[in-house]
Write an enzyme that holds these catalytic residues in place. Structure first.
Site, PDB file in Angstrom:
ATOM      1  N   ASP A   1       0.873  -1.178   0.000  1.00 38.05           N
ATOM      2  CA  ASP A   1       0.000   0.000   0.000  1.00 38.05           C
ATOM      3  C   ASP A   1       0.912   1.231   0.000  1.00 38.05           C
ATOM      4  O   ASP A   1       1.509   1.560   1.028  1.00 38.05           O
ATOM      5  CB  ASP A   1      -0.899   0.009   1.263  1.00 38.05           C
ATOM      6  CG  ASP A   1      -2.014  -1.045   1.214  1.00 38.05           C
ATOM      7  OD1 ASP A   1      -3.022  -0.882   1.928  1.00 38.05           O
ATOM      8  OD2 ASP A   1      -1.871  -2.046   0.463  1.00 38.05           O
TER       9      ASP A   1
ATOM     10  N   LYS B   1      -6.877   3.447  -3.327  1.00 35.73           N
ATOM     11  CA  LYS B   1      -7.276   3.421  -1.917  1.00 35.73           C
ATOM     12  C   LYS B   1      -7.469   4.843  -1.437  1.00 35.73           C
ATOM     13  O   LYS B   1      -6.729   5.748  -1.848  1.00 35.73           O
ATOM     14  CB  LYS B   1      -6.173   2.721  -1.127  1.00 35.73           C
ATOM     15  CG  LYS B   1      -6.338   2.685   0.392  1.00 35.73           C
ATOM     16  CD  LYS B   1      -5.241   1.825   1.022  1.00 35.73           C
ATOM     17  CE  LYS B   1      -5.178   2.038   2.536  1.00 35.73           C
ATOM     18  NZ  LYS B   1      -4.092   1.270   3.163  1.00 35.73           N
TER      19      LYS B   1
ATOM     20  N   LYS C   1     -10.254   0.382  -2.346  1.00 33.92           N
ATOM     21  CA  LYS C   1     -10.218   0.148  -0.895  1.00 33.92           C
ATOM     22  C   LYS C   1     -10.480   1.442  -0.141  1.00 33.92           C
ATOM     23  O   LYS C   1      -9.637   2.345  -0.167  1.00 33.92           O
ATOM     24  CB  LYS C   1      -8.835  -0.397  -0.505  1.00 33.92           C
ATOM     25  CG  LYS C   1      -8.622  -0.580   1.009  1.00 33.92           C
ATOM     26  CD  LYS C   1      -7.278  -1.255   1.285  1.00 33.92           C
ATOM     27  CE  LYS C   1      -6.927  -1.234   2.775  1.00 33.92           C
ATOM     28  NZ  LYS C   1      -5.632  -1.895   3.055  1.00 33.92           N
TER      29      LYS C   1
END
Lengths: 493, 312, 264
Positions: free
Chosen positions: B149, B212, B248
């Site tokens: 991430d 995300k 996400k």
């Protein structure tokens, strides 16, 4: 997708997710078996001795029996209104009049769940809409006009506004309680008394409202409700002791009323039909424009006088927009109005359903291409799937006539000037939509549209402070805002 | 002055775009649509199915300076068996930790289906030179992270240096190797939905597998409207290019009710093809216990107490 | 044996709470010990008013109107207590009706005070009134309740927040009103009430650089000095105009005019 797959992968394939039924409880409403007329502060049996049934358009079940007011009944109602006007309401201190209206606003808020369920049962609209749109707006409308009752001198500089007297009001079946609020609130705020006739297929919320009038201890005769059919409305309009008539409904009936009242000196306001153009430019916020189009024509099953029933899309994005629109239609949930997830409810009556079928058939015959998403429609009741026609000509019936159903006609344009020309090319003039991220264009187009309400980058927004009404054959007079007072007063000097 | 080359005869310029136009997002309408979707009433079997799916989509997260091997071990045990009293409860999708804890997580999760996700690229601020950020990624991958991430350089984005933003993502993607890449936009710092849309398109063009919302260290973190905005970008990219990108939302999702709202937004924007942990994750920690409580309440009929669910 | 009553303690109303004066001082008024607000209490009240301003000014006009109407509902419930703290039932009813009157203006002001302006060029031009911010109010000595209400209502209905120096000799009506305010859905900090000596408190508020306007209706001989102090940050200086009217409200409003071209 560039992810490594571990050996022991236990993740199931994507979920097909059906929402379960989510019904609103019906028992919050207790309906009487039969409802008399509300005249002089009391429920009374009709002198006509006639009754008719009101049914639920989603299940065709019988809900209650309702009085059918005849000429004599209408006369008694007008007399009661006249009596109440002379005997106190017009001379009551305006601040006290205001307080009655504030009470009614608060009572509507307190009973709003009950009223919302009754509205959806009687008329077919989704509970989501009656709960979140009709009811809050109805209460707000009374609250707003309550505040004007003792401030009229500020609305009309250098004039002394006085009440007209007795107003006869006729309302449609698409927003029954809200239309009642739009009529009664300003009329009472200005010191008038009223005789109101609800639509034939949707009397229930008006009848529950009479109980609210009693709870508010409104003086008897200030509000009178006469239920019935077209003949009741005709008796009301013809009554010789009215000072004012206010009508919301079809253009055809509006013209008949205008002819009827010619030469009588009775003040008239009309809020009639529409065939609004929703104009989408290629620089719009695209996904939000799709939402606006959907809201414009499928909100309340398209039973909206100001519905955006003609989509005028700039040719350069037409294909992309229509693809998104058709895909969006597939997520519209059609079904039980009392299910909290329902987006599109029942068509209000068999008659209206037949009319929609007739015009849709005409559309197909005239060569337009019809799209409907796959839809499971219930067995009983009156239903129509959300529909969009492409390849529509300006001259076709589905581009000219008001369908009053969930049917959208799509046409294209190339330039702003052409869009405006096509939008205005109709005898109607109630509303229009403009979708573009460019401010100056919004204002340029709005300036040129012959429509009483222009929504830019939004649609179907209503507020008690915002005047609503049409140009041309969509009627005259405004409801809402400071301008909504004028139809209910006369000036001494 | 040089002459432009003549185009060959009969050349038809392609009508379709390689990428969707950046375009605008109307904030009022977007938020209204998200609000409408949040009103969906999901009950009974539909609710249980959604709650089960929500668990399978969780990236169970701890990203604190105070994280220790002990803390992360306990979290991993919870990730594999969220409810020891109920073997029917599935494992979560992944555990998300700082690079220093990746080895611990990997060891504890060995043999399970739970992935190890690591933050990298000078998380959460991203305010370090590119070499430092790439080294961060390399180390995390070497230590065993299945997923990375990363954060975008918001300083570069907000000062209009979009090429730098894209370049960094491209290089991070290279450094990931087989690990899959989530790109954190930090939507709470971007200021407008127009910027969120632009950042989403840049991240996807540069090679993101997932986009995300947030690091969870800045407020606001994930919201329904920002999620809807990003899902609309994913839809446009799929329409134009066929690529399938995941999403996400992270931070601020604490209740089962919220999780279900996010699933409604996902379901009605991208359809059931995206209702899978391969394409949607929740970045969350306390969400898990609330979902467990709701499952038990749905089955037993009684409201639950936090005392009956382990805090790991 | 007759029952011993539990007597009320009269405190200040700041930020929705009822604190004593930070100075710990009280003074005697109407047979009670009433908090004697200090300059620091005044400072705290301005801070509370400033803190409450964004949310109150950002509420919809409909919402503000409903909240004021609810204040009237709460006053009606307490009419007996309020009557005992002022000249009687008639004054209370006038005050309640006055709050209802002003409540009804919340969602009508731009329609009477603003509008679009027909400029000579291809521009859309419109003027909107907006609340000025934090308003200091020196309430008149009498009438104890209606005087106070007649100055507070026009200030807050449009979204301003207020710091009020109450009547010095008759402060109890303000404190009864504070209890109605606290139960009315008015957010804490929208109305702050300081009991105490006007000649101590007024100069603090008149010179405070974060107060946008000052209502000198209740000021006595010190008016001129207060106006000099107010000039330091160009405060709007207001005095009651007479009958209740929307111009009592507009005295505390700014006017913003916006232009935008009209073109394709």
């Amino acid at each position: 997708m560039a992810a490594k797959t571990p050996a022991a992968r236990a993740v199931p394939s994507p979920l097909e997710w059906e929402y379960a039924p989510a019904p609103e409880a019906r028992d919050v409403v207790s309906l009487e078996e039969r409802y008399g007329l509300f005249i002089g502060g009391e429920q009374v049996a009709p002198r006509s001795r006639k009754w008719f049934a009101t049914t639920s358009p989603s299940t065709e079940e019988h809900l209650a029996d309702v009085a059918l007011a005849g000429a004599r009944d209408v006369d008694l109602a007008v007399q009661a209104a006249r009596g109440a006007f002379e005997d106190g309401w017009s001379t009551l201190r305006p601040a006290e009049r205001a307080k009655y209206l504030f009470r009614i606003a608060r009572l509507i808020q307190e009973r709003s769940r009950e009223l919302a369920v009754a509205e959806s049962l009687d008329g077919g609209k989704p509970i989501k809409e009656s709960r979140d749109v009709d009811l809050p707006l109805a209460a707000a409308h009374f609250f707003y006009y309550a505040g004007w009752a003792d401030k009229l001198e500020y609305a009309f500089p250098n004039r002394r506004p006085r009440p007209l007297g007795v107003a006869g009001q006729i309302i449609p079946w698409n927003f029954p309680l809200l239309m009642l609020a739009w009529k009664i609130a300003p009329a009472l705020a200005c010191g008038n008394t009223v005789v109101l006739k609800p639509a034939e297929t949707t009397p229930l919320t008006a009848l529950i409202f009479t109980d609210i009038c009693c709870q508010a201890e409104l003086p008897p005769g200030v509000v009178n409700i006469v239920t019935g059919d077209g003949s009741t409305g005709a008796h009301l309009v013809k009554h010789p002791d009215l000072d004012k008539v206010a009508f919301t409904g079809s253009t055809e009936v509006g013209k008949a009323i205008q002819r009827e009242l010619a030469g009588t000196g009775v003040k008239l306001t009309l809020e009639l039909g529409g065939k609004a153009a929703n104009i989408v430019f290629d620089d719009c916020a695209l996904d939000q424009a799709v939402e606006g189009i959907v809201n414009g024509i499928y909100f309340n099953q398209g039973h909206v006088c100001c519905a955006g029933s003609r989509l005028l899309v700039q040719e350069s994005i037409a294909e992309q927009l229509v693809t998104k629109l058709k895909r969006r239609l597939r997520t519209i949930r059609v079904g039980d109005p009392l299910d909290k997830n329902t987006d599109l409810g029942a068509i209000n009556s068999r008659m209206q359903l037949d009319r929609i079928h007739e015009l849709v058939a005409a559309g197909k015959e005239e060569g337009a291409e019809m799209y409907q998403p796959p839809c499971r429609l219930p067995e009983k009741g009156y239903w129509f799937a959300p529909t969009v026609f492409t390849n529509v000509a300006q001259s076709s019936r589905i581009a000219q006539e008001e369908i009053f159903g969930p049917v959208l006609s799509v046409l294209t344009f190339r330039t702003p000037a052409e869009a405006v020309e096509k939008a205005n090319n109709t005898p109607y003039g109630l509303s229009a939509g403009v979708w573009t991220e460019k401010g100056s264009r919004i204002l340029w187009v709005a300036e040129r549209l012959r429509a009483g309400v222009v929504w830019a980058n939004t649609f179907n927004r209503f507020d008690p402070t915002s005047p609503f009404g049409g140009y041309k054959e969509s009627g005259f007079g405004r409801e809402g805002g400071l301008h909504g007072l004028e139809p209910y007063v006369r000036f001494d000097r | 002055m040089a002459q432009a080359k003549l185009l060959p005869r009969d050349l038809e310029l392609p009508l379709d775009l390689r990428l969707p136009r950046i375009g605008s997002v109307d904030a009022v309408a977007l938020e209204a649509r998200a609000g409408e979707l949040a009103k969906r009433s999901i009950k009974k079997g539909a609710k249980l199915a959604a709650l089960d799916l929500a668990i399978r989509m969780i990236d169970l997260t701890t990203l604190e300076g105070a994280d220790t091997p002990g803390k992360v071990s306990a979290l991993c045990a919870k990730a594999m068996r969220p409810d020891p009293t109920d073997p029917g409860i599935p494992a979560v999708a992944a555990v998300c930790v700082y690079p220093n804890l990746v080895a611990v997580a990997r060891a504890k999760l060995a043999g399970s289906t739970v992935k190890v996700a690591s933050v990298a690229t000078a998380f959460p601020s991203g305010q370090s030179p590119i070499d430092v950020k790439l080294a961060d990624v390399h180390e995390a991958v070497a230590l065993g992270a299945d997923e990375i991430d990363m954060v975008i350089d918001r300083g570069a984005f907000l000062s209009g240096r979009y090429a730098k933003v894209v370049d960094e993502i491209v290089r991070v993607k290279e450094a990931c190797g087989d690990a899959h890449l989530k790109v954190i936009l930090e939507t709470g710092e971007l200021g407008t939905y127009d910027n969120v849309r632009r950042a989403s398109l840049l991240a996807i063009a540069a090679g993101a597998d997932f986009i995300k919302t947030s690091t969870g260290k800045v407020s606001p973190a994930a919201t329904l409207p920002v999620t809807l905005c990003m899902l609309e970008v994913i839809r446009d990219v799929h329409d134009e290019t066929g690529r399938v990108i995941g999403m996400k939302p992270a931070g601020g999702i604490r209740t089962a009710k919220q999780a279900i709202q996010y699933l409604c937004v996902l379901n009605e924007t991208l359809g059931s093809a995206w209702l899978t942990p391969d394409l949607f994750r929740f970045g969350a920690s306390s969400l898990l216990n609330d979902v467990l409580m709701q499952i038990r309440k749905q089955r037993s009929g009684a409201y639950q107490s936090g005392d009956y669910f382990t805090i790991d | 044996m007759s029952r011993i009553a539990v007597r009320k303690t009269y405190k200040l109303h700041i930020g929705g709470a009822f604190p004593r004066s930070e100075s710990g001082r009280t003074y005697e008024a109407e047979g009670q010990n009433v908090a004697r607000a200090s300059r620091k209490d005044a400072r705290d009240a301005v801070k509370a008013a400033r803190g409450a301003f964004p949310k109150w000014a950002g509420a919809t006009p409909y919402n503000r109107g409903q909240v004021l109407y609810r204040l009237a509902e709460m006053m009606e419930t307490r009419a007996a207590d309020l009557g005992r703290s002022c000249s009687g039932r008639r004054e209370v009813e006038r005050a309640i009706d006055r709050v209802v009157w002003y409540a009804g203006w919340a969602d009508k002001l731009p329609q009477v005070l603003g509008g679009s302006n027909p400029v000579a060029g291809p521009y859309f031009n419109f003027t909107v009134p907006e609340p000025t911010g934090v308003v200091a109010i020196l309430a008149p000595e009498l009438p104890a309740l209606d005087g106070l209400v007649s100055r507070i209502a026009p200030v807050i209905v449009s979204g301003n927040t207020a710091v009020v120096v109450t009547s010095g000799t008759r402060p109890l009506a303000a404190l009864e009103l504070a209890e109605a305010i606290a139960t009315s859905d008015l957010p804490g900090g929208v109305v702050n009430l300081l009991t105490g000596y006007r000649d101590e408190l007024a100069p603090v508020l008149a010179s405070h650089m974060d107060v946008n306007a000052i209502d000198l209706t209740g000021a006595g001989d010190e008016t001129a000095e207060l106006e000099v102090l107010a000039a330091d940050n160009v405060k709007r200086v207001v005095r009651a105009g007479g009958e209740q009217s929307p111009w009592e409200i507009s005295a505390f409003l700014e006017l913003k005019t916006v232009w935008h071209p009209v073109g394709t």
